[in-house]
Design an enzyme around this catalytic site. Structure first.
Site, PDB file in Angstrom:
ATOM      1  N   TYR A 138      -7.754 -12.183   4.707  1.00  0.00           N
ATOM      2  CA  TYR A 138      -8.112 -10.757   4.662  1.00  0.00           C
ATOM      3  C   TYR A 138      -9.357 -10.483   5.524  1.00  0.00           C
ATOM      4  CZ  TYR A 138      -7.553  -6.371   1.861  1.00  0.00           C
ATOM      5  OH  TYR A 138      -7.332  -5.092   1.414  1.00  0.00           O
ATOM      6  N   TRP A 139     -10.475 -10.113   4.967  1.00  0.00           N
ATOM      7  CA  TRP A 139     -11.645  -9.786   5.797  1.00  0.00           C
ATOM      8  C   TRP A 139     -12.636 -10.948   5.891  1.00  0.00           C
ATOM      9  CZ3 TRP A 139     -12.041  -5.766   9.051  1.00  0.00           C
ATOM     10  CH2 TRP A 139     -11.149  -4.685   8.862  1.00  0.00           C
ATOM     11  N   ASP A 150     -12.896  -5.198   2.670  1.00  0.00           N
ATOM     12  CA  ASP A 150     -12.908  -5.376   1.217  1.00  0.00           C
ATOM     13  C   ASP A 150     -13.514  -6.662   0.668  1.00  0.00           C
ATOM     14  OD1 ASP A 150     -11.473  -3.063   1.547  1.00  0.00           O
ATOM     15  OD2 ASP A 150      -9.653  -3.769   0.564  1.00  0.00           O
ATOM     16  N   ARG A 203      -5.261 -13.098   0.122  1.00  0.00           N
ATOM     17  CA  ARG A 203      -5.822 -11.948  -0.599  1.00  0.00           C
ATOM     18  C   ARG A 203      -7.081 -12.351  -1.385  1.00  0.00           C
ATOM     19  NH1 ARG A 203      -4.684  -6.831   0.300  1.00  0.00           N
ATOM     20  NH2 ARG A 203      -5.225  -6.448  -1.857  1.00  0.00           N
ATOM     21  N   TYR A 247       0.852  -1.211   0.000  1.00  0.00           N
ATOM     22  CA  TYR A 247       0.000   0.000   0.000  1.00  0.00           C
ATOM     23  C   TYR A 247       0.883   1.255   0.000  1.00  0.00           C
ATOM     24  CZ  TYR A 247      -3.402  -3.443   1.798  1.00  0.00           C
ATOM     25  OH  TYR A 247      -4.200  -4.536   1.988  1.00  0.00           O
ATOM     26  N   GLU A 286      -0.838  -6.825   9.293  1.00  0.00           N
ATOM     27  CA  GLU A 286      -2.097  -6.195   8.880  1.00  0.00           C
ATOM     28  C   GLU A 286      -3.289  -6.924   9.517  1.00  0.00           C
ATOM     29  OE1 GLU A 286      -2.468  -6.386   4.642  1.00  0.00           O
ATOM     30  OE2 GLU A 286      -4.226  -5.064   4.559  1.00  0.00           O
ATOM     31  N   TRP A 332      -9.057   5.871   5.752  1.00  0.00           N
ATOM     32  CA  TRP A 332      -9.274   5.499   7.165  1.00  0.00           C
ATOM     33  C   TRP A 332      -7.981   5.088   7.841  1.00  0.00           C
ATOM     34  CZ3 TRP A 332     -12.451   0.704   9.122  1.00  0.00           C
ATOM     35  CH2 TRP A 332     -12.112  -0.455   8.438  1.00  0.00           C
ATOM     36  N   ASP A 333      -7.029   4.588   7.058  1.00  0.00           N
ATOM     37  CA  ASP A 333      -5.708   4.325   7.636  1.00  0.00           C
ATOM     38  C   ASP A 333      -5.134   5.616   8.208  1.00  0.00           C
ATOM     39  OD1 ASP A 333      -6.069   2.313   5.304  1.00  0.00           O
ATOM     40  OD2 ASP A 333      -4.447   1.447   6.498  1.00  0.00           O
TER      41      ASP A 333
HETATM   42  C1  DGY Z   1      -6.569  -3.072  -1.407  1.00  0.00           C
HETATM   43  O1  DGY Z   1      -5.963  -2.829  -2.432  1.00  0.00           O
HETATM   44  O2  DGY Z   1      -6.788  -4.215  -0.991  1.00  0.00           O
HETATM   45  C2  DGY Z   1      -7.043  -1.952  -0.611  1.00  0.00           C
HETATM   46  O3  DGY Z   1      -7.398  -2.315   0.650  1.00  0.00           O
HETATM   47  C3  DGY Z   1      -8.179  -1.249  -1.282  1.00  0.00           C
HETATM   48  O4  DGY Z   1      -8.480  -0.142  -0.523  1.00  0.00           O
END
Ligand code: DGY
Length: 433
Positions: free
Chosen positions: A356-357, A168, A200, A28, A400, A34-35
């Site tokens: 991830y989420w 995400d 991911r 990133y 993360e 929001w980060d």
């Molecule tokens: C990503 O690229 O996964 C980011 O979180 C998008 O905001």
């Protein structure tokens, strides 16, 4: 100062790029909405000028209509996809002229972050003077949401992209992907060159993500057209809870600043409508917590996630409801074999503790839940969330996200995604101070 706190400060200073922070190297490489807000809370504890600069830069990228983008592309690096050229947000007539940005937003944390800076500050007068220079921009952002993202005038804002949710690739979105059939785009992923692909989103998920943006681009990111045409249109409890929390902070701060009666009145109007709709429309009796609502297909998305508990952070449920939600969190997410708080229902077959989420524990949500649960005076549960958050960072590093299954942490590294991740460091500092 403990070695862990020292390391956290090092992470933040390393990710500082002069007037903003990146979430982490490679994965990133720009500034995320929001980060940025949550990072400022960490800086506020040891370098207030960086905290202020972080917020100043973010708000400097605000569009002329009040919109704040989810990414500000401060550099040309191609280590991230999709970059500025893909998003092409200058199609919107009011987009930032100064910065390249995306045309999607992220959870509106800025209001409560300003209140946090004030709370943490040892020089309240100086911090309030800074707040005075930026607070109207945050108000303008909230006005943008209520005027453009609430077509039925319910006090609930829609998001039109999963990247706007911050969560995400939550399994909740799978239901929406089932209603779409986007083309198979040809593109080069960059995230999976930095992080193991098993942690991911999939290629097919990315097709959906890109397709929604293509539709928005076809209509120059026009909000009315998006509300009419976007296949993704969701009222998200986390996003709306953070907006409500931020409204409350603006009310408190405007009282300190004086001569802002009109804005305070408007904020109260937004709050009463928003909290009422939130409690009637987004609470699901059967599940026992708050859920997402799919506005495009007019149906509730009946899934339990860490977002379901986030309204605790904004004081939205009454005491009785909060009590049963906290019990539910402990029962489903907080067994002896689990770290609080998985991002998705661990009893669901869509749960994936590495991806991830779709299951891992996130420090930002834990921080919000810690704060929320403390406000409702469940100190033992709050302490548990805090302890778990510190322990997973101590064991693995400033990742993360983290596996929610305790046994994995005994065997191997159970921190996933980017390492030396800014908000994990920032919020750890706030938790232990
Ligand atoms: C990503 O690229 O996964 C980011 O979180 C998008 O905001």
């Amino acid at each position: 100062m403990t070695p862990l706190e020292k390391k956290a400060i090092e992470v933040l200073n390393k990710n500082w790029k002069g007037n903003f922070s990146i979430p982490c190297e490679n994965l990133y490489p720009f500034q995320w909405f929001w980060d940025s807000g949550l990072i400022a809370i960490g800086f506020a504890h040891f370098d207030m000028s960086k905290a202020e600069k972080e917020i100043f830069t973010l708000l400097d990228a605000q569009w002329d209509n009040g919109f704040i983008p989810h990414i500000v592309f401060h550099s040309e690096t191609d280590s991230y996809f999709p970059g500025a050229d893909f998003h092409h947000s200058s199609l919107h007539p009011q987009a930032s002229k100064k910065y390249k940005t995306t045309g999607i937003t992220q959870p509106p944390v800025t209001g409560f972050v300003l209140e946090e800076l004030y709370r943490i500050s040892s020089d309240k007068e100086a911090t309030l003077n800074f707040i005075k220079t930026v607070i109207d921009k945050v108000y303008f952002n909230h006005e943008y949401f209520y005027n453009n993202r609430d077509p039925k005038d319910e006090g609930l804002i829609y998001i039109y992209h999963n990247w706007e949710s911050g969560t995400d690739n939550s399994p909740i979105w799978d239901d929406i992907w089932e209603t779409m059939n986007p083309p198979e785009y040809t593109f080069e992923r960059r995230d999976t060159t930095h992080v193991d692909a098993s942690q991911r989103p999939s290629k097919r998920e990315y097709d959906h993500y890109l397709h929604i943006i293509e539709i928005a681009k076809e209509h120059n990111y026009n909000d009315q057209k998006i509300a009419e045409l976007s296949p993704f249109l969701v009222q998200d409890p986390l996003f709306n809870a953070l907006l409500i929390k931020s409204n409350e902070s603006l009310i408190k701060l405007y009282h300190l600043i004086e001569n802002n009666e009109e804005k305070i009145k408007q904020l109260h109007n937004w709050q009463s409508k928003a909290i009422h709709s939130f409690n009637t429309k987004l609470f699901d009796e059967e599940i026992g917590a708050y859920i997402h609502y799919d506005l495009r297909n007019e149906k509730p998305l009946k899934y339990l996630s860490s977002s379901s508990f986030s309204p605790l952070f904004a004081g939205i449920p009454n005491k009785q409801r909060a009590t049963s939600m906290i019990k539910l969190m402990l029962d489903k997410f907080g067994g002896d074999h689990q770290y609080l708080c998985a991002s998705f229902d661990p009893t669901s077959d869509r749960f994936n503790p590495k991806k991830y989420w779709r299951g891992p524990v996130w420090i930002n949500l834990n921080w919000m839940l810690y704060r929320g649960v403390s406000e409702y005076e469940y100190e033992d549960v709050a302490e548990r969330i805090k302890k778990d958050s510190i322990e997973i960072i101590e064991k693995n590093g400033f990742y993360e996200y983290f596996d929610s299954r305790k046994e994995i942490h005994e065997k191997e590294n159970a921190g996933y995604g980017g390492n030396n991740f800014s908000w994990s460091a920032a919020l750890l500092i706030d938790l232990i101070r």
